[in-house]
Structure formats: C-alpha cells, structure tokens
Write an enzyme that holds these catalytic residues in place. Sequence first.
Site, PDB file in Angstrom:
ATOM      1  N   THR A  21      16.975  39.327  21.125  1.00 51.42           N
ATOM      2  CA  THR A  21      17.723  40.468  21.670  1.00 51.42           C
ATOM      3  C   THR A  21      16.944  41.184  22.767  1.00 51.42           C
ATOM      4  O   THR A  21      15.723  41.052  22.880  1.00 51.42           O
ATOM      5  CB  THR A  21      18.072  41.467  20.550  1.00 51.42           C
ATOM      6  OG1 THR A  21      16.874  41.979  19.980  1.00 51.42           O
ATOM      7  CG2 THR A  21      18.918  40.808  19.463  1.00 51.42           C
ATOM      8  N   ASP A  22      17.686  41.961  23.552  1.00 51.41           N
ATOM      9  CA  ASP A  22      17.071  42.754  24.610  1.00 51.41           C
ATOM     10  C   ASP A  22      16.902  44.194  24.128  1.00 51.41           C
ATOM     11  O   ASP A  22      17.146  44.501  22.952  1.00 51.41           O
ATOM     12  CB  ASP A  22      17.900  42.673  25.894  1.00 51.41           C
ATOM     13  CG  ASP A  22      19.304  43.226  25.751  1.00 51.41           C
ATOM     14  OD1 ASP A  22      19.591  43.932  24.750  1.00 51.41           O
ATOM     15  OD2 ASP A  22      20.133  42.967  26.638  1.00 51.41           O
ATOM     16  N   ALA A  23      16.525  45.076  25.023  1.00 55.86           N
ATOM     17  CA  ALA A  23      16.281  46.474  24.663  1.00 55.86           C
ATOM     18  C   ALA A  23      17.542  47.167  24.146  1.00 55.86           C
ATOM     19  O   ALA A  23      17.454  48.140  23.412  1.00 55.86           O
ATOM     20  CB  ALA A  23      15.724  47.231  25.864  1.00 55.86           C
ATOM     21  N   GLY A  24      18.709  46.635  24.494  1.00 60.38           N
ATOM     22  CA  GLY A  24      19.968  47.216  24.030  1.00 60.38           C
ATOM     23  C   GLY A  24      20.414  46.688  22.677  1.00 60.38           C
ATOM     24  O   GLY A  24      21.472  47.073  22.173  1.00 60.38           O
ATOM     25  N   ILE A  26      21.267  43.570  21.958  1.00 63.68           N
ATOM     26  CA  ILE A  26      22.191  42.433  22.037  1.00 63.68           C
ATOM     27  C   ILE A  26      21.432  41.197  22.517  1.00 63.68           C
ATOM     28  O   ILE A  26      20.344  41.295  23.081  1.00 63.68           O
ATOM     29  CB  ILE A  26      23.402  42.720  22.964  1.00 63.68           C
ATOM     30  CG1 ILE A  26      22.956  43.001  24.390  1.00 63.68           C
ATOM     31  CG2 ILE A  26      24.223  43.886  22.428  1.00 63.68           C
ATOM     32  CD1 ILE A  26      24.108  43.144  25.376  1.00 63.68           C
TER      33      ILE A  26
END
Length: 148
Positions: A21-24, A26
């Site tokens: 996942t990324d910082a968001g 997702i």
Amino acid sequence: MRAQHGEQPFQHRFRVYYEDTDAGGIVYYVNYLKFMERARTERLRDLGFAQSQLADENLLFVVHSAEARYHAPARLDDELLVSAEVEELNRASLRFRQQVRRATDSTLLCEGRFLVACVRADNLKPRAIPEVLRAAFAGSPDILSAGE
C-alpha cells in the site's frame, strides 16, 4: 490461437499486505503489475512448468508490452483474485488478459493485457515456444483454436 469466451480463467488468490500500500492506505498502482506477473507465473506452474525449470532449458518469458486500466482501489488486508487468461498463443509469444478482483464481492479493481515473448535465456533472442508448452496451453480451457 484465440481465447474461448465463457470459460473460467485461471485465478490465483493474494492478500494485500502493508508493503503493497501507499501512504493513502491503498494498493500502489505498480503493485497490480506484480500481482499479475505472479498470477502468470502460477499459471505456468499450474500447467506443470516452473520458471526455474524453463530457465534451465534456456527459455525465458519476458514482457514485451503491458497495458493496465484501474477501476477501484484495493486496500490493506483485502483478498484478491488475479486471473491469467491466454487470449492468443503465437509461435514465440503469448497474449494474456488479466483481471484483479476483490474476492469478497468480485469488484473489478484492475485489468490488463500483456504480450509476453519467449526468448533464449543465453542471448535474449526470440525463440519458438516449445511444443510441450504449446500443447499445455492449447489444452487449457481458455484456448479455442489455432490461428496465428
């Protein structure tokens, strides 16, 4: 060879981990390409061919071109089903159609098409797909008939 429509394509099950996942929170877009690569590898394994065995026989599959379309995000802990359907089987290449779906509700998250070339491991030059491998793909439910 063209794919037969209406047949259930090969599917491989994955879990989304924090590292995907990324910082968001997702799944980072490029990781879908990794998921689809793994499904293609597992498709080969399902047919009885390990990538290491093929490399020992001076054969590699390399991605020639890739196309991806993103529809909805996957999130941490989602369970995914990643398909690997051979649309076209040519003398020295395979064209895969792939989808990534959320397992719980079958929501389409990402879809892609990949042209995968068969090359010699020692010099990366194109080579014909071995007959035994062609026969394995041709005997799969997603391949219909010959035609290059």
